[in-house]
Design a protein around this motif. Structure first.
Motif, PDB file in Angstrom:
ATOM      1  N   GLU A 271      -8.371  -1.980  -3.438  1.00 47.77           N
ATOM      2  CA  GLU A 271      -7.742  -2.928  -2.524  1.00 47.77           C
ATOM      3  C   GLU A 271      -8.689  -4.029  -2.084  1.00 47.77           C
ATOM      4  N   ARG A 272     -10.015  -3.838  -2.209  1.00 42.27           N
ATOM      5  CA  ARG A 272     -10.950  -4.926  -1.921  1.00 42.27           C
ATOM      6  C   ARG A 272     -10.730  -6.087  -2.884  1.00 42.27           C
ATOM      7  N   VAL A 273     -10.367  -5.749  -4.125  1.00 41.43           N
ATOM      8  CA  VAL A 273     -10.133  -6.785  -5.131  1.00 41.43           C
ATOM      9  C   VAL A 273      -8.947  -7.666  -4.733  1.00 41.43           C
ATOM     10  N   PHE A 274      -7.925  -7.054  -4.121  1.00 39.42           N
ATOM     11  CA  PHE A 274      -6.701  -7.778  -3.763  1.00 39.42           C
ATOM     12  C   PHE A 274      -6.655  -8.146  -2.282  1.00 39.42           C
ATOM     13  N   GLU A 275      -7.808  -8.032  -1.587  1.00 38.88           N
ATOM     14  CA  GLU A 275      -7.798  -8.199  -0.132  1.00 38.88           C
ATOM     15  C   GLU A 275      -7.337  -9.592   0.278  1.00 38.88           C
ATOM     16  N   GLY A 276      -7.662 -10.603  -0.515  1.00 40.58           N
ATOM     17  CA  GLY A 276      -7.296 -11.969  -0.154  1.00 40.58           C
ATOM     18  C   GLY A 276      -5.854 -12.332  -0.452  1.00 40.58           C
ATOM     19  N   GLN A 277      -5.106 -11.423  -1.100  1.00 41.97           N
ATOM     20  CA  GLN A 277      -3.727 -11.716  -1.474  1.00 41.97           C
ATOM     21  C   GLN A 277      -2.758 -11.152  -0.431  1.00 41.97           C
ATOM     22  N   ALA A 278      -1.836 -11.982   0.001  1.00 41.11           N
ATOM     23  CA  ALA A 278      -0.828 -11.519   0.958  1.00 41.11           C
ATOM     24  C   ALA A 278       0.167 -10.593   0.255  1.00 41.11           C
ATOM     25  N   VAL A 279       0.559  -9.537   0.951  1.00 34.32           N
ATOM     26  CA  VAL A 279       1.530  -8.594   0.393  1.00 34.32           C
ATOM     27  C   VAL A 279       2.934  -9.087   0.741  1.00 34.32           C
ATOM     28  N   PRO A 280       3.773  -9.377  -0.236  1.00 28.40           N
ATOM     29  CA  PRO A 280       5.114  -9.882   0.067  1.00 28.40           C
ATOM     30  C   PRO A 280       5.982  -8.811   0.731  1.00 28.40           C
ATOM     31  N   GLY A 281       6.984  -9.252   1.461  1.00 31.81           N
ATOM     32  CA  GLY A 281       7.928  -8.326   2.062  1.00 31.81           C
ATOM     33  C   GLY A 281       8.766  -7.628   0.998  1.00 31.81           C
ATOM     34  N   TRP A 282       9.470  -6.579   1.397  1.00 35.78           N
ATOM     35  CA  TRP A 282      10.169  -5.775   0.400  1.00 35.78           C
ATOM     36  C   TRP A 282      11.286  -6.566  -0.288  1.00 35.78           C
ATOM     37  N   ARG A 283      11.905  -7.497   0.422  1.00 35.07           N
ATOM     38  CA  ARG A 283      12.948  -8.314  -0.221  1.00 35.07           C
ATOM     39  C   ARG A 283      12.354  -9.252  -1.262  1.00 35.07           C
ATOM     40  N   GLU A 284      11.107  -9.693  -1.054  1.00 34.69           N
ATOM     41  CA  GLU A 284      10.447 -10.564  -2.024  1.00 34.69           C
ATOM     42  C   GLU A 284       9.897  -9.785  -3.210  1.00 34.69           C
ATOM     43  N   GLN A 285       9.862  -8.459  -3.096  1.00 38.71           N
ATOM     44  CA  GLN A 285       9.425  -7.616  -4.209  1.00 38.71           C
ATOM     45  C   GLN A 285      10.590  -7.332  -5.162  1.00 38.71           C
ATOM     46  N   VAL A 286      11.783  -7.140  -4.594  1.00 40.06           N
ATOM     47  CA  VAL A 286      12.975  -6.876  -5.416  1.00 40.06           C
ATOM     48  C   VAL A 286      13.642  -8.218  -5.700  1.00 40.06           C
ATOM     49  N   THR A 287      13.110  -8.944  -6.680  1.00 42.79           N
ATOM     50  CA  THR A 287      13.589 -10.294  -6.979  1.00 42.79           C
ATOM     51  C   THR A 287      14.639 -10.271  -8.088  1.00 42.79           C
ATOM     52  N   ALA A 288      15.369 -11.378  -8.184  1.00 44.34           N
ATOM     53  CA  ALA A 288      16.395 -11.489  -9.229  1.00 44.34           C
ATOM     54  C   ALA A 288      15.763 -11.458 -10.617  1.00 44.34           C
ATOM     55  N   ARG A 289      14.607 -12.109 -10.769  1.00 44.54           N
ATOM     56  CA  ARG A 289      13.971 -12.125 -12.084  1.00 44.54           C
ATOM     57  C   ARG A 289      13.474 -10.729 -12.463  1.00 44.54           C
ATOM     58  N   ALA A 290      12.986  -9.966 -11.463  1.00 45.26           N
ATOM     59  CA  ALA A 290      12.537  -8.600 -11.747  1.00 45.26           C
ATOM     60  C   ALA A 290      13.707  -7.733 -12.196  1.00 45.26           C
ATOM     61  N   LEU A 291      14.861  -7.897 -11.541  1.00 43.31           N
ATOM     62  CA  LEU A 291      16.027  -7.094 -11.904  1.00 43.31           C
ATOM     63  C   LEU A 291      16.579  -7.512 -13.273  1.00 43.31           C
ATOM     64  N   ALA A 292      16.497  -8.811 -13.588  1.00 45.83           N
ATOM     65  CA  ALA A 292      16.968  -9.264 -14.905  1.00 45.83           C
ATOM     66  C   ALA A 292      16.105  -8.671 -16.017  1.00 45.83           C
ATOM     67  N   VAL A 293      14.776  -8.712 -15.835  1.00 44.55           N
ATOM     68  CA  VAL A 293      13.873  -8.115 -16.821  1.00 44.55           C
ATOM     69  C   VAL A 293      14.090  -6.605 -16.895  1.00 44.55           C
ATOM     70  N   SER A 294      14.324  -5.977 -15.745  1.00 48.70           N
ATOM     71  CA  SER A 294      14.565  -4.530 -15.717  1.00 48.70           C
ATOM     72  C   SER A 294      15.811  -4.158 -16.498  1.00 48.70           C
ATOM     73  N   ALA A 295      16.858  -4.967 -16.361  1.00 57.17           N
ATOM     74  CA  ALA A 295      18.094  -4.681 -17.092  1.00 57.17           C
ATOM     75  C   ALA A 295      17.868  -4.780 -18.600  1.00 57.17           C
ATOM     76  N   LEU A 296      17.124  -5.800 -19.029  1.00 58.99           N
ATOM     77  CA  LEU A 296      16.838  -5.984 -20.453  1.00 58.99           C
ATOM     78  C   LEU A 296      16.015  -4.813 -21.002  1.00 58.99           C
ATOM     79  N   LEU A 297      14.909  -4.500 -20.311  1.00 60.50           N
ATOM     80  CA  LEU A 297      14.044  -3.413 -20.779  1.00 60.50           C
ATOM     81  C   LEU A 297      14.728  -2.054 -20.618  1.00 60.50           C
ATOM     82  N   GLY A 298      15.513  -1.895 -19.551  1.00 61.04           N
ATOM     83  CA  GLY A 298      16.220  -0.634 -19.347  1.00 61.04           C
ATOM     84  C   GLY A 298      17.188  -0.341 -20.474  1.00 61.04           C
ATOM     85  N   ALA A 299      17.913  -1.373 -20.930  1.00 63.93           N
ATOM     86  CA  ALA A 299      18.833  -1.187 -22.058  1.00 63.93           C
ATOM     87  C   ALA A 299      18.061  -0.848 -23.330  1.00 63.93           C
TER      88      ALA A 299
END
Length: 696
Positions: free
Chosen positions: A26-54
């Motif tokens: 976590e020292r390596v990523f200390e300067g990076q802000a952690v996004p909120g949970w809604r910003e983690q579950v993004t539309a692009r992530a779900l689109a890629v998940s659907a493609l790879l999931g299939a």
């Protein structure tokens, strides 16, 4: 001298700080802000998940319907998710679009979780085991008297509905225990931890460079494997045609299933699976098809009638099926008791520790210290621990929501599952849901200790208990198989979610984003997996038949377990029960020997579960896997660093390319396009007779 000492002390302090930083992720990523949970579950992530999931659902389905050996695809899911989303964000930046959100490791974790949840339904849905075992096609092979009440053929509508009903309960059952599992008990969850380390490494500068090279390697072997599958298709115009029927070790060996079938999938699986698994599969094939079955076949007319159908369970097929079942049950029982003993022992230690380290209250008097002793000293929290604990406890999932959702879904299930399976009564389902949370907790806890999920073992217990409870006359076979599906659906998703909570804990992904992505991935899987199976079922008309491209051996095994549960052992061929008892005991003895021998010696003692798989199917895929092992072993010896980095992507490329070729192959089959060439191999005498026939 004082100045020199001070300078030396400062250098030592700087070195210690550098070492601490190197050890701290976590020292390596200390300067990076952690996004909120809604910003983690993004539309692009779900689109890629659907493609790879299939895509992964197709691969898992193919493995399900061939041998049932399914390697971990978490690495491939994380790697491909990283590649696709990194490429997507770079393309948008080059297109001049401003405000594109950077791709984070939390988003990568969401993709991996969603993909694995989606493709996991292709396994836990039982398309190669309990669900397909209900069909008339598998029933005919079991040799039982035809009874429509003990048959339920696949249907896309009821399969999707059943999976939606049973696949979410496991998620809600373990949500209230997430803090206990991850923070209080500090369970390891080896697969979840390894996946987290992988994702964390991708998002460092060095890891990103390596990931690009790994994806490039995966792409090369994906293309080669896909092209090889396409090339082979041209030579498969009839039964027994093509490279899959190549008698590489001779025609006599081919009759006993000893040959290399040029399968890129199982060469790749062999590169991923441990050497011991591959060796055990081959050993099981040698013991069964090389020694036992030829000896038993020599007793034809004595031990069993000589005029039986080739698929009759009262003949040689009965020995193959029931001896493999005995090995599977012996191995499953031993590991069930072993994991349960570890689980209960660890729980007892935790409870005693919690009871002995009660809260210290500001009460004066001599009795206070005795009533509330101090907690035993623990390892000091590291920077990583503090950071991860803080964010893991930040976005809570209300326990009332989880428990309420479990109760609502359970009530709906009790009302609807018996409508899908009339043989399963409402009280069978209700009893399963009373027991399931306890078993889900045990499986999730045991998985955290040993990385061993016993979901299929709990499912087999449900086959025997509910099947016997319902009885043969009231459709006990279908009732047992349906109860198996209910139990596996709950217990499997529970352990999967806790693994993902561990991954999210170590990548600073919110528990809410993990839960939401698991729910979305499961919902995707409930539609995608039955649809993929439906495509296979209609494209390959001989699916589930012995000797076909997709024989689905586990379906027959599960069907016969259900028959044993309701009818007993009276229908077995002569001496089959003796052999079953011997191999059941042998499985327990081998496992016991492995545990008593120590890690070094255990590396040379085979795994009974892996040995059991070729008893019915044959050793040919074990030869493929061992070739993959030989390639990996040689690579490890010649260039261990490169092998460690690139062997998993190479293996994943081989598996994915050959698996994805199944989609166009299915489309060609549905369109009625047939291969133009049949490549067969004949003995010299058979070839002479064919030539004479053609000349005449």
């Amino acid at each position: 001298m004082a100045r020199r000492r001070a300078a030396g002390e400062e250098d030592d302090e700087e070195e210690e700080e550098d070492e601490a930083a190197a050890e701290s992720v976590e020292r390596v990523f200390e300067g990076q802000a952690v996004p909120g949970w809604r910003e983690q579950v993004t539309a692009r992530a779900l689109a890629v998940s659907a493609l790879l999931g299939a895509m992964f659902s197709v691969i898992v389905m193919k493995l399900n319907l061939t041998t049932g050996i399914i390697p971990s695809l978490n690495v491939s899911a994380g790697l491909l998710g990283f590649f696709l989303l990194t490429s997507w964000t770079k393309l948008l930046h080059r297109a001049g679009l401003a405000g594109v959100r950077p791709f984070t490791r939390q988003e990568n974790t969401v993709v991996q979780t969603c993909v694995v949840a989606c493709s996991g339904i292709a396994f836990s849905g039982g398309f190669g085991s309990y669900m397909f075992a209900m069909s008339e096609r598998i029933s005919d092979q079991s040799g039982e008297t035809w009874n429509a009440y003990n048959i339920k053929n696949p249907g896309l509508g009821w399969m999707i509905g059943f999976l939606f009903i049973v696949s979410f309960l496991g998620l809600f059952s373990v949500v209230p225990l997430r803090k206990i599992m991850i923070i209080d008990y500090k369970l390891i969850y080896p697969s979840g931890t390894a996946t987290a380390h992988l994702i964390n490494s991708f998002h460092t500068p060095q890891g990103a460079k390596l990931a690009k090279r790994q994806v490039k390697m995966l792409g090369k072997f994906f293309a080669g494997s896909f092209a090889w599958g396409f090339f082979q298709w041209f030579y498969t115009a009839g039964e027994g045609c093509g490279f899959m029927s190549f008698p590489t070790l001779g025609l006599e060996a081919y009759k006993q299933k000893f040959f290399f079938d040029f399968s890129a999938t199982y060469v790749g699986v062999g590169m991923i699976c441990p050497y011991l698994v591959n060796a055990s599969v081959l050993l099981g094939g040698v013991v069964s098809w090389g020694i036992m079955w030829p000896l038993i076949e020599s007793k034809k007319g004595d031990w069993y009638p000589a005029d039986l159908k080739p698929s009759s369970l009262r003949g040689i097929v009965g020995y193959r099926v029931f001896v493999s079942i005995a090995l599977i049950l012996g191995d499953g029982l031993y590991n069930f008791l072993k994991v349960m003993a570890k689980t209960l022992g660890a729980l007892a230690v935790q409870v005693r520790r919690m009871m002995s380290s009660g809260p210290t209250l500001p009460i004066s008097g001599g009795g206070a210290a005795a009533a509330f002793p101090e907690a035993p000293p623990e390892d000091p929290e590291t920077f990583d621990d503090k950071r991860r604990k803080e964010l893991f406890l930040k976005d809570q999932i209300p326990n009332t929501l989880a428990l309420g959702a479990y109760a609502v879904i359970a009530v709906v299930s009790v009302a609807t599952v018996p409508r899908i399976f009339q043989q399963l009564r409402w009280y069978h389902v209700a009893a399963s849901y009373v027991v399931a949370p306890v078993l889900a907790f045990c499986n999730a806890y045991g998985c955290g200790l040993t990385d061993w999920s016993l979901a299929t073992t709990y499912g087999k217990l449900a086959i025997f208990t509910v099947g016997a409870w319902a009885g043969a006359a009231d459709g006990g076979i279908i009732a047992g198989l349906a109860a198996c599906g209910v139990m596996i659906g709950i217990v499997s998703t529970a352990s999967d979610l806790t693994q993902d909570f561990k991954t999210g804990y170590m990548t600073l992904a919110s528990p809410r984003s993990m839960f939401v992505s698991q729910v979305i991935g499961t919902a995707m899987g409930c539609v995608v997996a039955p649809s993929v199976f439906w495509l296979f079922y209609h494209a390959f008309r001989d699916i589930g038949m012995p000797g076909s491209e997709y024989p689905s051996p586990n379906a027959l095994v599960y069907r016969n377990m259900a028959i044993l549960g309701v009818q007993g052992l009276g229908s077995l061929p002569r001496h089959c029960l003796d052999l079953c008892v011997a191999f059941f005991a042998a499985a327990i003895a081998i496992n016991l020997a492995r545990d008593l021998a120590g890690p070094r010696a255990a590396a040379y003692i085979p795994l009974p579960m892996a040995m059991a798989i070729p008893f019915y199917l044959g050793p040919y895929f074990g030869i493929d896997m061992c070739i993959g092992s030989v390639v990996r072993l040689a690579w490890d010896r010649l260039d261990p660093a490169r092998a460690k980095a690139f062997a998993p992507p190479v293996a994943s490329g081989l598996i994915c390319g050959d698996g994805i070729w199944t989609l166009p192959q299915s489309v060609l089959a549905l369109a009625g396009v047939k291969p133009p060439i049949c490549m067969k191999f004949l003995s010299r005498s058979a070839n002479a007779r064919v030539d004479a026939f053609l000349r005449g």
